[in-house]
Design a protein around this motif. Structure first.
Motif, PDB file in Angstrom:
ATOM      1  N   ALA A 163       0.840  -1.198   0.000  1.00 57.14           N
ATOM      2  CA  ALA A 163       0.000   0.000   0.000  1.00 57.14           C
ATOM      3  C   ALA A 163       0.877   1.250   0.000  1.00 57.14           C
ATOM      4  O   ALA A 163       0.561   2.256  -0.643  1.00 57.14           O
ATOM      5  N   GLY A 164       2.003   1.192   0.709  1.00 57.23           N
ATOM      6  CA  GLY A 164       2.928   2.313   0.724  1.00 57.23           C
ATOM      7  C   GLY A 164       3.529   2.575  -0.638  1.00 57.23           C
ATOM      8  O   GLY A 164       3.700   3.733  -1.047  1.00 57.23           O
ATOM      9  N   LEU A 165       3.861   1.513  -1.369  1.00 53.33           N
ATOM     10  CA  LEU A 165       4.414   1.675  -2.711  1.00 53.33           C
ATOM     11  C   LEU A 165       3.395   2.329  -3.634  1.00 53.33           C
ATOM     12  O   LEU A 165       3.734   3.234  -4.417  1.00 53.33           O
ATOM     13  N   VAL A 166       2.149   1.906  -3.533  1.00 47.60           N
ATOM     14  CA  VAL A 166       1.092   2.517  -4.345  1.00 47.60           C
ATOM     15  C   VAL A 166       0.928   3.989  -3.972  1.00 47.60           C
ATOM     16  O   VAL A 166       0.871   4.868  -4.845  1.00 47.60           O
ATOM     17  N   ARG A 167       0.868   4.275  -2.680  1.00 42.23           N
ATOM     18  CA  ARG A 167       0.704   5.646  -2.219  1.00 42.23           C
ATOM     19  C   ARG A 167       1.865   6.528  -2.683  1.00 42.23           C
ATOM     20  O   ARG A 167       1.676   7.656  -3.139  1.00 42.23           O
ATOM     21  N   THR A 171      -4.056   4.807 -11.605  1.00 41.60           N
ATOM     22  CA  THR A 171      -5.020   3.868 -11.010  1.00 41.60           C
ATOM     23  C   THR A 171      -5.214   2.668 -11.921  1.00 41.60           C
ATOM     24  O   THR A 171      -5.224   1.510 -11.466  1.00 41.60           O
ATOM     25  N   ASP A 172      -5.357   2.917 -13.207  1.00 42.35           N
ATOM     26  CA  ASP A 172      -5.508   1.812 -14.163  1.00 42.35           C
ATOM     27  C   ASP A 172      -4.275   0.920 -14.179  1.00 42.35           C
ATOM     28  O   ASP A 172      -4.390  -0.318 -14.265  1.00 42.35           O
ATOM     29  N   LEU A 173      -3.087   1.541 -14.094  1.00 44.46           N
ATOM     30  CA  LEU A 173      -1.854   0.750 -14.092  1.00 44.46           C
ATOM     31  C   LEU A 173      -1.806  -0.177 -12.875  1.00 44.46           C
ATOM     32  O   LEU A 173      -1.477  -1.364 -13.003  1.00 44.46           O
ATOM     33  N   LEU A 189      -5.654  -0.791  -3.107  1.00 46.72           N
ATOM     34  CA  LEU A 189      -5.684   0.474  -3.836  1.00 46.72           C
ATOM     35  C   LEU A 189      -6.501   1.522  -3.080  1.00 46.72           C
ATOM     36  O   LEU A 189      -6.087   2.678  -2.953  1.00 46.72           O
ATOM     37  N   THR A 190      -7.646   1.102  -2.535  1.00 44.87           N
ATOM     38  CA  THR A 190      -8.507   2.031  -1.804  1.00 44.87           C
ATOM     39  C   THR A 190      -7.801   2.572  -0.567  1.00 44.87           C
ATOM     40  O   THR A 190      -7.851   3.775  -0.277  1.00 44.87           O
ATOM     41  N   ARG A 191      -7.125   1.703   0.166  1.00 43.09           N
ATOM     42  CA  ARG A 191      -6.410   2.147   1.360  1.00 43.09           C
ATOM     43  C   ARG A 191      -5.300   3.124   1.009  1.00 43.09           C
ATOM     44  O   ARG A 191      -5.085   4.125   1.699  1.00 43.09           O
ATOM     45  N   ALA A 192      -4.596   2.814  -0.056  1.00 45.31           N
ATOM     46  CA  ALA A 192      -3.493   3.702  -0.448  1.00 45.31           C
ATOM     47  C   ALA A 192      -4.014   5.070  -0.860  1.00 45.31           C
ATOM     48  O   ALA A 192      -3.448   6.100  -0.490  1.00 45.31           O
ATOM     49  N   LEU A 193      -5.115   5.097  -1.615  1.00 42.80           N
ATOM     50  CA  LEU A 193      -5.646   6.363  -2.106  1.00 42.80           C
ATOM     51  C   LEU A 193      -6.329   7.166  -1.006  1.00 42.80           C
ATOM     52  O   LEU A 193      -6.348   8.391  -1.043  1.00 42.80           O
ATOM     53  N   ALA A 249      -5.773   4.215   9.211  1.00 39.02           N
ATOM     54  CA  ALA A 249      -6.453   3.678   8.045  1.00 39.02           C
ATOM     55  C   ALA A 249      -5.897   2.334   7.646  1.00 39.02           C
ATOM     56  O   ALA A 249      -6.590   1.491   7.090  1.00 39.02           O
ATOM     57  N   GLU A 250      -4.621   2.124   7.939  1.00 34.64           N
ATOM     58  CA  GLU A 250      -4.007   0.851   7.596  1.00 34.64           C
ATOM     59  C   GLU A 250      -4.380  -0.228   8.590  1.00 34.64           C
ATOM     60  O   GLU A 250      -4.143  -1.381   8.348  1.00 34.64           O
TER      61      GLU A 250
END
Length: 223
Positions: free
Chosen positions: A82-86, A180-182, A201-205, A222-223
Motif C-alpha cells: 500500500a505504501g508503494l502505491v501511495r 489507477t488503471d496501471l 488500492l482504496t487504502r493507499a488512495l 487507516a491501515e
C-alpha cells in the motif's frame, strides 16, 4: 543575508525550471530567466557560473526531493505494498505540479545538450521499490511467484513509461486516472491474494501523509 541569498537561489531555481520545462534547455536563455525572475544576468551569475551549471542544479534539486517524499509517504509500520502505491501517486503529482521536478525531468531528457555531469535517474527508484517489495514479502502480502528484484525493475519501467505517454497525450492532466488503471493491472500479479487488489488500492488512495503528525496518524489508523 545568507537566508535571503538562499531564498533568492530557490526562487531562481523554480523560475528557471519552469522556463526549461516550457521551452527546453536550448530555447531558454539567461536573459529569459532574468526577465522572468526579475534578476539581472549578473545576479544570476552570482549564483551559477553559466546556464549549464544552473541546469545541473535544477536536476540535482529534482533528485533531492525524493528521499523526504519517500519518508513522508511510507511511515514506519505501514504495509509496504500500500505504501508503494501511495508513493507512486505522490511522485505522479510531483511530476505534474512541482516546477523543479518538471523542469529537472525535461532537462535530464535533454542531457546531451548540457555541458555538465547529471545524476543517473531511476536506479534509486528501482532500489526503493525493491526494498518495499522485500518488506511486502516479509509481511506475507507478496505472491510467492514474484521475484522482488525483477518486479521492481518492471514497475519502474511501467511507471515512468506511463508518465511519458501521459505527458504526451494530456500534459499529465490524467496522470492519477492513468496510474489507477496501471495499479489495477499490476496489483493482481503482485499480491498473494489478488482479491485484495481493490482494498489495497482504496487504502493507499484514502491515506494521505502530505501533512505533519496528524496526517501520519490518520494514515496509520487507516491501515
Amino acid at each position: 543575508m545568507q537566508e535571503r541569498a538562499g531564498a533568492t537561489r530557490q526562487s531562481l531555481l523554480e523560475t528557471a525550471a519552469r522556463l526549461f520545462h516550457e521551452r527546453g534547455f536550448a530555447g531558454t536563455s539567461i536573459s529569459d530567466i532574468g526577465n522572468a525572475s526579475g534578476l539581472t544576468s549578473g545576479a544570476i551569475y552570482f549564483h551559477f557560473t553559466n546556464k549549464d551549471a544552473l541546469a545541473r542544479a535544477i536536476v540535482e534539486a529534482h533528485f533531492a526531493t525524493w528521499p523526504e517524499l519517500i519518508e513522508r509517504q511510507i511511515p514506519a509500520g505501514a504495509p509496504a505494498l500500500a505504501g508503494l502505491v501511495r508513493l507512486s501517486f505522490a511522485v505522479a503529482r510531483a511530476y505534474r505540479d512541482d516546477p523543479v521536478v518538471r523542469g529537472g525531468a525535461r532537462l535530464w531528457g535533454e542531457r546531451y545538450a548540457i555541458d555538465a555531469t547529471l545524476p543517473t535517474p531511476f536506479v534509486d527508484w528501482i532500489a526503493a521499490a525493491h526494498a518495499l517489495l522485500d518488506r511486502a514479502r516479509a509481511e506475507g502480502d507478496l505472491a510467492d511467484r514474484v521475484d522482488p528484484a525483477a518486479a521492481a525493475r518492471s514497475i519502474i519501467h511501467a511507471f515512468f513509461g506511463m508518465h511519458t505517454v501521459s505527458d504526451a497525450l494530456s500534459g499529465r492532466a490524467d496522470i492519477e486516472n492513468d496510474l489507477t488503471d496501471l495499479w489495477r493491472l499490476l496489483l493482481p500479479a503482485l499480491l498473494a491474494d489478488p482479491l485484495r487488489t481493490e482494498d489495497t488500492l482504496t487504502r493507499a488512495l484514502a491515506c494521505t501523509t502530505d501533512g505533519p503528525g496528524v496526517a501520519r496518524k490518520i494514515c496509520a489508523d487507516a491501515e
